[in-house]
Design a protein around this motif. Structure first.
Motif, mmCIF file in Angstrom:
data_model
loop_
_atom_site.group_PDB
_atom_site.id
_atom_site.type_symbol
_atom_site.label_atom_id
_atom_site.label_comp_id
_atom_site.label_asym_id
_atom_site.label_seq_id
_atom_site.Cartn_x
_atom_site.Cartn_y
_atom_site.Cartn_z
ATOM 1 N N ARG A 110 12.910 34.665 3.900
ATOM 2 C CA ARG A 110 13.402 35.420 2.749
ATOM 3 C C ARG A 110 12.504 35.139 1.553
ATOM 4 N NH1 ARG A 110 16.057 37.152 6.288
ATOM 5 N NH2 ARG A 110 18.283 37.684 6.334
ATOM 6 N N PHE A 111 12.348 36.162 0.691
ATOM 7 C CA PHE A 111 11.633 36.002 -0.569
ATOM 8 C C PHE A 111 12.643 35.949 -1.710
ATOM 9 C CE2 PHE A 111 8.216 37.748 2.025
ATOM 10 C CZ PHE A 111 7.147 36.945 1.648
ATOM 11 N N TYR A 112 12.287 35.185 -2.745
ATOM 12 C CA TYR A 112 13.166 35.047 -3.902
ATOM 13 C C TYR A 112 12.341 35.264 -5.173
ATOM 14 C CZ TYR A 112 16.331 33.076 -0.502
ATOM 15 O OH TYR A 112 17.128 32.905 0.609
ATOM 16 N N ALA A 113 13.030 35.747 -6.202
ATOM 17 C CA ALA A 113 12.339 36.091 -7.446
ATOM 18 C C ALA A 113 12.032 34.863 -8.291
ATOM 19 C CB ALA A 113 13.182 37.072 -8.256
ATOM 20 N N SER A 114 12.650 33.729 -7.974
ATOM 21 C CA SER A 114 12.404 32.523 -8.767
ATOM 22 C C SER A 114 12.350 31.300 -7.865
ATOM 23 C CB SER A 114 13.514 32.328 -9.814
ATOM 24 O OG SER A 114 14.734 31.998 -9.173
ATOM 25 N N GLY A 140 5.155 28.820 -2.323
ATOM 26 C CA GLY A 140 5.059 29.503 -3.609
ATOM 27 C C GLY A 140 4.270 28.673 -4.590
ATOM 28 N N ALA A 141 4.267 29.126 -5.828
ATOM 29 C CA ALA A 141 3.497 28.446 -6.867
ATOM 30 C C ALA A 141 4.040 27.046 -7.107
ATOM 31 C CB ALA A 141 3.541 29.258 -8.155
ATOM 32 N N ALA A 142 3.137 26.086 -7.303
ATOM 33 C CA ALA A 142 3.543 24.724 -7.604
ATOM 34 C C ALA A 142 4.029 24.647 -9.040
ATOM 35 C CB ALA A 142 2.379 23.770 -7.374
ATOM 36 N N GLU A 143 4.640 23.537 -9.382
ATOM 37 C CA GLU A 143 5.153 23.347 -10.740
ATOM 38 C C GLU A 143 4.022 23.520 -11.754
ATOM 39 O OE1 GLU A 143 8.135 22.955 -13.269
ATOM 40 O OE2 GLU A 143 8.517 22.442 -11.169
ATOM 41 N N GLY A 144 4.235 24.407 -12.718
ATOM 42 C CA GLY A 144 3.240 24.630 -13.764
ATOM 43 C C GLY A 144 2.224 25.707 -13.437
ATOM 44 N N GLU A 145 2.190 26.213 -12.201
ATOM 45 C CA GLU A 145 1.244 27.263 -11.825
ATOM 46 C C GLU A 145 1.879 28.636 -12.023
ATOM 47 O OE1 GLU A 145 -1.379 25.036 -8.328
ATOM 48 O OE2 GLU A 145 0.056 26.611 -7.812
ATOM 49 N N THR A 146 1.053 29.590 -12.409
ATOM 50 C CA THR A 146 1.546 30.959 -12.551
ATOM 51 C C THR A 146 1.497 31.714 -11.228
ATOM 52 O OG1 THR A 146 -0.680 31.675 -13.196
ATOM 53 C CG2 THR A 146 0.859 31.071 -14.967
ATOM 54 N N ALA A 147 0.580 31.316 -10.344
ATOM 55 C CA ALA A 147 0.453 31.955 -9.028
ATOM 56 C C ALA A 147 -0.052 30.916 -8.027
ATOM 57 C CB ALA A 147 -0.513 33.137 -9.090
ATOM 58 N N ARG A 167 2.685 38.728 -0.963
ATOM 59 C CA ARG A 167 3.977 38.795 -1.654
ATOM 60 C C ARG A 167 4.127 37.641 -2.632
ATOM 61 N NH1 ARG A 167 8.351 41.352 0.870
ATOM 62 N NH2 ARG A 167 9.511 40.554 -0.924
ATOM 63 N N MET A 168 3.639 36.479 -2.253
ATOM 64 C CA MET A 168 3.732 35.325 -3.151
ATOM 65 C C MET A 168 2.800 35.491 -4.347
ATOM 66 S SD MET A 168 4.233 32.004 -0.672
ATOM 67 C CE MET A 168 3.096 32.498 0.630
ATOM 68 N N ALA A 169 1.651 36.147 -4.136
ATOM 69 C CA ALA A 169 0.723 36.391 -5.243
ATOM 70 C C ALA A 169 1.353 37.298 -6.304
ATOM 71 C CB ALA A 169 -0.563 37.010 -4.711
ATOM 72 N N ALA A 170 2.328 38.107 -5.875
ATOM 73 C CA ALA A 170 3.018 39.000 -6.813
ATOM 74 C C ALA A 170 4.134 38.272 -7.562
ATOM 75 C CB ALA A 170 3.591 40.193 -6.055
ATOM 76 N N GLU A 229 20.533 35.486 -3.145
ATOM 77 C CA GLU A 229 19.984 36.725 -3.708
ATOM 78 C C GLU A 229 18.493 36.898 -3.428
ATOM 79 O OE1 GLU A 229 21.033 37.284 -7.799
ATOM 80 O OE2 GLU A 229 23.060 36.500 -7.521
ATOM 81 N N PRO A 230 18.129 37.070 -2.160
ATOM 82 C CA PRO A 230 16.719 37.325 -1.827
ATOM 83 C C PRO A 230 16.296 38.708 -2.306
ATOM 84 C CG PRO A 230 18.078 37.576 0.112
ATOM 85 C CD PRO A 230 18.991 37.047 -0.965
ATOM 86 N N VAL A 231 14.985 38.924 -2.369
ATOM 87 C CA VAL A 231 14.443 40.216 -2.795
ATOM 88 C C VAL A 231 13.492 40.720 -1.711
ATOM 89 C CG1 VAL A 231 14.622 39.698 -5.249
ATOM 90 C CG2 VAL A 231 12.537 39.099 -4.012
ATOM 91 N N GLY A 232 13.344 42.029 -1.637
ATOM 92 C CA GLY A 232 12.385 42.622 -0.712
ATOM 93 C C GLY A 232 12.868 42.591 0.728
ATOM 94 N N GLU A 233 11.956 42.933 1.610
ATOM 95 C CA GLU A 233 12.276 43.050 3.033
ATOM 96 C C GLU A 233 12.296 41.678 3.691
ATOM 97 O OE1 GLU A 233 10.466 45.225 7.059
ATOM 98 O OE2 GLU A 233 9.502 45.455 5.108
#
Length: 207
Positions: free
Chosen positions: A7-11, A34-41, A67-70, A95-99
């Motif tokens: 699953r993907f999540y928005a946060s 996903g992005a590590a602490e302090g990283e934007t991507a 998807r993670m890059a987005a 509350e996952p997002v996307g497919e």
């Protein structure tokens, strides 16, 4: 059969909450990306390598990385037989997002799982010792490592007392005359020619 559910999540907060609830529910094979602490991507190639390390195909890993890059966070769980519905319910609660993606898990050789049976059944490793039976029942090992491959079967380095070694017992006798010593008797004869002496005859043939 183990099922891979993602699953993907928005946060990051939601992804960590989903992964934490899965672990609290007893799922051992849970991964968050996903992005590590302090990283934007996240680092795309780094994430692909991490996904490949758990057995994800290159094509799927690249799709996940895009998807993670987005800005999405990814959670993957390998659910053992009979637990896929519970894993899905927990993931969807946050509350996952996307497919979503659900597919048979990569094979054990690809994933390099050291305990595939325990992982498939969702169980902890039953024993971490080389001698599980002895450790469980608190008894010493009946045989020492290498006994069957060496002295026990007559191969390799000779074992002068294989039976005693196998049972963990001391040698029954260490003397040169074990039978006499065991019966408390002196040697039956110390005469180098006992037969000739017994019948009163000289040696049949001299030296």
């Amino acid at each position: 059969m183990t099922t891979m559910i993602s699953r993907f999540y928005a946060s990051r907060r939601r992804a960590e909450a989903a992964a934490g609830e899965l672990r609290n529910a007893g799922f051992r094979d849970v991964h968050r990306f996903g992005a590590a602490e302090g990283e934007t991507a996240p680092d795309r190639e780094g994430e692909i390598a991490a996904l490949r390390a758990i057995g994800i195909t290159r094509a799927m890993a690249e799709t996940f990385a895009d998807r993670m890059a987005a800005g999405n966070e990814l959670v993957i769980v390998f659910a053992p037989f009979g637990k896929a519905r519970l894993a899905t319910t927990i993931l969807d609660r946050h509350e996952p997002v996307g497919e979503a993606v659900a597919a048979p898990a990569p094979s054990a050789p690809m994933r390099q799982d050291a305990t595939p049976l325990s992982t498939a059944l969702g169980l902890s490793v039953l024993a971490k010792t080389k001698l599980p039976f002895e450790s469980t029942f608190g008894i010493p090992s009946l045989t020492r490592p290498g006994w069957f491959a060496t002295g026990g079967l007559g191969f390799g380095k000779a074992n002068p007392a294989p039976f005693s070694s196998a049972l963990g017992l001391p040698l029954l006798a260490r003397g040169a005359t074990p039978l006499s010593s065991m019966l408390g008797m002196r040697c039956l004869s110390s005469n180098p020619t006992p037969l000739s002496s017994t019948i009163g005859m000289p040696l049949l043939k001299g030296s």
